[in-house]
Design a protein around this motif. Structure first.
Motif, PDB file in Angstrom:
ATOM      1  N   ARG A 140       0.835  -1.187   0.000  1.00  0.00           N
ATOM      2  CA  ARG A 140       0.000   0.000   0.000  1.00  0.00           C
ATOM      3  C   ARG A 140       0.879   1.248   0.000  1.00  0.00           C
ATOM      4  O   ARG A 140       2.033   1.205   0.431  1.00  0.00           O
ATOM      5  CB  ARG A 140      -0.891   0.023   1.252  1.00  0.00           C
ATOM      6  N   PRO A 141       0.348   2.367  -0.452  1.00  0.00           N
ATOM      7  CA  PRO A 141       1.110   3.614  -0.362  1.00  0.00           C
ATOM      8  C   PRO A 141       1.568   3.873   1.072  1.00  0.00           C
ATOM      9  O   PRO A 141       0.847   3.575   2.037  1.00  0.00           O
ATOM     10  CB  PRO A 141       0.114   4.670  -0.840  1.00  0.00           C
ATOM     11  N   ALA A 142       2.766   4.408   1.205  1.00  0.00           N
ATOM     12  CA  ALA A 142       3.359   4.686   2.513  1.00  0.00           C
ATOM     13  C   ALA A 142       3.742   6.149   2.595  1.00  0.00           C
ATOM     14  O   ALA A 142       3.967   6.811   1.581  1.00  0.00           O
ATOM     15  CB  ALA A 142       4.582   3.805   2.737  1.00  0.00           C
ATOM     16  N   ARG A 143       3.814   6.658   3.806  1.00  0.00           N
ATOM     17  CA  ARG A 143       4.366   7.991   4.019  1.00  0.00           C
ATOM     18  C   ARG A 143       5.870   7.828   4.253  1.00  0.00           C
ATOM     19  O   ARG A 143       6.283   7.088   5.145  1.00  0.00           O
ATOM     20  CB  ARG A 143       3.697   8.670   5.216  1.00  0.00           C
ATOM     21  N   VAL A 144       6.661   8.523   3.452  1.00  0.00           N
ATOM     22  CA  VAL A 144       8.115   8.383   3.521  1.00  0.00           C
ATOM     23  C   VAL A 144       8.748   9.763   3.427  1.00  0.00           C
ATOM     24  O   VAL A 144       8.371  10.573   2.566  1.00  0.00           O
ATOM     25  CB  VAL A 144       8.641   7.494   2.374  1.00  0.00           C
ATOM     26  N   GLN A 145       9.687  10.047   4.308  1.00  0.00           N
ATOM     27  CA  GLN A 145      10.435  11.294   4.216  1.00  0.00           C
ATOM     28  C   GLN A 145      11.844  11.086   4.735  1.00  0.00           C
ATOM     29  O   GLN A 145      12.104  10.177   5.534  1.00  0.00           O
ATOM     30  CB  GLN A 145       9.739  12.404   5.013  1.00  0.00           C
ATOM     31  N   ARG A 146      12.750  11.930   4.246  1.00  0.00           N
ATOM     32  CA  ARG A 146      14.108  11.901   4.776  1.00  0.00           C
ATOM     33  C   ARG A 146      14.091  12.403   6.210  1.00  0.00           C
ATOM     34  O   ARG A 146      13.273  13.240   6.580  1.00  0.00           O
ATOM     35  CB  ARG A 146      15.024  12.767   3.916  1.00  0.00           C
ATOM     36  N   LEU A 147      15.041  11.922   6.991  1.00  0.00           N
ATOM     37  CA  LEU A 147      15.081  12.234   8.415  1.00  0.00           C
ATOM     38  C   LEU A 147      16.503  12.603   8.790  1.00  0.00           C
ATOM     39  O   LEU A 147      17.457  11.907   8.422  1.00  0.00           O
ATOM     40  CB  LEU A 147      14.624  10.995   9.209  1.00  0.00           C
ATOM     41  N   LYS A 148      16.657  13.710   9.503  1.00  0.00           N
ATOM     42  CA  LYS A 148      17.971  14.015  10.060  1.00  0.00           C
ATOM     43  C   LYS A 148      18.352  12.911  11.038  1.00  0.00           C
ATOM     44  O   LYS A 148      17.494  12.309  11.672  1.00  0.00           O
ATOM     45  CB  LYS A 148      17.947  15.367  10.780  1.00  0.00           C
ATOM     46  N   THR A 149      19.644  12.665  11.168  1.00  0.00           N
ATOM     47  CA  THR A 149      20.095  11.591  12.048  1.00  0.00           C
ATOM     48  C   THR A 149      19.470  11.758  13.427  1.00  0.00           C
ATOM     49  O   THR A 149      19.706  12.762  14.110  1.00  0.00           O
ATOM     50  CB  THR A 149      21.626  11.588  12.170  1.00  0.00           C
ATOM     51  N   PRO A 150      18.631  10.805  13.847  1.00  0.00           N
ATOM     52  CA  PRO A 150      17.919  10.983  15.117  1.00  0.00           C
ATOM     53  C   PRO A 150      18.823  10.694  16.315  1.00  0.00           C
ATOM     54  O   PRO A 150      19.849  10.018  16.199  1.00  0.00           O
ATOM     55  CB  PRO A 150      16.787   9.950  15.026  1.00  0.00           C
ATOM     56  N   ASP A 151      18.409  11.219  17.443  1.00  0.00           N
ATOM     57  CA  ASP A 151      19.122  10.976  18.700  1.00  0.00           C
ATOM     58  C   ASP A 151      18.612   9.662  19.273  1.00  0.00           C
ATOM     59  O   ASP A 151      17.616   9.625  19.985  1.00  0.00           O
ATOM     60  CB  ASP A 151      18.880  12.135  19.673  1.00  0.00           C
ATOM     61  N   VAL A 152      19.285   8.570  18.928  1.00  0.00           N
ATOM     62  CA  VAL A 152      18.870   7.241  19.363  1.00  0.00           C
ATOM     63  C   VAL A 152      20.023   6.576  20.103  1.00  0.00           C
ATOM     64  O   VAL A 152      21.192   6.893  19.864  1.00  0.00           O
ATOM     65  CB  VAL A 152      18.424   6.371  18.169  1.00  0.00           C
ATOM     66  N   PRO A 153      19.726   5.641  21.005  1.00  0.00           N
ATOM     67  CA  PRO A 153      20.798   4.963  21.735  1.00  0.00           C
ATOM     68  C   PRO A 153      21.702   4.174  20.787  1.00  0.00           C
ATOM     69  O   PRO A 153      21.263   3.685  19.745  1.00  0.00           O
ATOM     70  CB  PRO A 153      20.039   4.013  22.679  1.00  0.00           C
ATOM     71  N   GLU A 154      22.956   4.054  21.161  1.00  0.00           N
ATOM     72  CA  GLU A 154      23.865   3.202  20.399  1.00  0.00           C
ATOM     73  C   GLU A 154      23.361   1.765  20.436  1.00  0.00           C
ATOM     74  O   GLU A 154      22.790   1.318  21.424  1.00  0.00           O
ATOM     75  CB  GLU A 154      25.272   3.259  21.003  1.00  0.00           C
ATOM     76  N   ARG A 155      23.569   1.066  19.339  1.00  0.00           N
ATOM     77  CA  ARG A 155      23.158  -0.328  19.291  1.00  0.00           C
ATOM     78  C   ARG A 155      24.319  -1.233  19.636  1.00  0.00           C
ATOM     79  O   ARG A 155      25.473  -0.932  19.324  1.00  0.00           O
ATOM     80  CB  ARG A 155      22.638  -0.679  17.885  1.00  0.00           C
ATOM     81  N   ASP A 156      24.032  -2.337  20.302  1.00  0.00           N
ATOM     82  CA  ASP A 156      25.048  -3.313  20.668  1.00  0.00           C
ATOM     83  C   ASP A 156      24.653  -4.674  20.074  1.00  0.00           C
ATOM     84  O   ASP A 156      23.663  -5.251  20.508  1.00  0.00           O
ATOM     85  CB  ASP A 156      25.174  -3.409  22.190  1.00  0.00           C
ATOM     86  N   PRO A 157      25.405  -5.169  19.067  1.00  0.00           N
ATOM     87  CA  PRO A 157      26.601  -4.578  18.459  1.00  0.00           C
ATOM     88  C   PRO A 157      26.235  -3.416  17.550  1.00  0.00           C
ATOM     89  O   PRO A 157      25.091  -3.318  17.089  1.00  0.00           O
ATOM     90  CB  PRO A 157      27.179  -5.749  17.658  1.00  0.00           C
ATOM     91  N   PRO A 158      27.211  -2.548  17.254  1.00  0.00           N
ATOM     92  CA  PRO A 158      26.912  -1.378  16.424  1.00  0.00           C
ATOM     93  C   PRO A 158      26.597  -1.768  14.985  1.00  0.00           C
ATOM     94  O   PRO A 158      26.934  -2.869  14.528  1.00  0.00           O
ATOM     95  CB  PRO A 158      28.200  -0.555  16.511  1.00  0.00           C
TER      96      PRO A 158
END
Length: 198
Positions: free
Chosen positions: A100-118
């Protein structure tokens, strides 16, 4: 009234309470008895997972008929050009049919926790973030959609389901809400803030 639990599911945790292969499950994170997830989130995906002990509430949230929109922050490998974004918005032909159609937009790098493993980084290949909102929920849908337009998904974080948002919950944290009215993606829900477990 119904109790709803909003959980930030970490990377590589199953959206279930048992696993015969010894992988991490929800039982390692939340110790509320007799609750079940309203829908699923892939083992390698992160973010908002809703749980409740109310079967009718779970059905209203998770059944495709109710079309609860789901919003994801998606880190992709490559540069998302206008043609790729237009394709994602208009529908992607997958092996189980057109999306189905989706809403999509570019996003500035969000402030999210680091992932383990990166997340793996390849030299000379940039990564970018997209915000994608779907009104359906097929298996690994976001990953398959971005792969189709040559933007492999490196990291996938669900930040909203219907009226509920991940907010500032960190991986493994949860909070509870008490709902006083039936859930509708249009009207949202009335609730009082619950507690956060860290």
């Amino acid at each position: 009234m119904s109790s709803l639990y909003l959980l930030h599911k970490p990377y590589r945790v199953l959206s279930q309470f048992r696993d015969h292969e010894g992988r991490s499950t929800l039982a390692d994170i939340i110790d509320i008895p007799d609750i079940y997830p309203a829908g699923r989130l892939d083992y390698e995906s992160e973010g908002l997972l809703l749980l409740s002990d109310d079967g009718q509430l779970i059905h209203r949230i998770s059944h495709p008929r109710h079309k609860q929109p789901k919003t994801y922050w998606v880190q992709v490998e490559g540069v998302p050009g206008d043609d790729a974004l237009a394709a994602l918005r208009g529908g992607i032909p997958l092996n189980d049919g057109m999306t189905r159609p989706a809403r999509v937009q570019r996003l500035k790098t969000p402030d999210v926790p680091e992932r383990d493993p990166p997340v793996r980084q390849r030299q000379n290949i940039p990564t970018h973030w997209l915000e994608i909102t779907l009104s359906e929920g097929r298996n690994r849908q976001v990953r398959r959609m971005t792969a189709h337009v040559d933007l492999p998904t490196l990291r996938l974080i669900r930040v909203a389901v219907g009226p509920w948002r991940l907010g500032d919950l960190k991986p493994g944290e949860w909070r509870s809400e008490t709902l006083h009215a039936p859930v509708s993606p249009k009207q949202g829900s009335s609730y009082r803030a619950g507690r956060v477990r860290r």
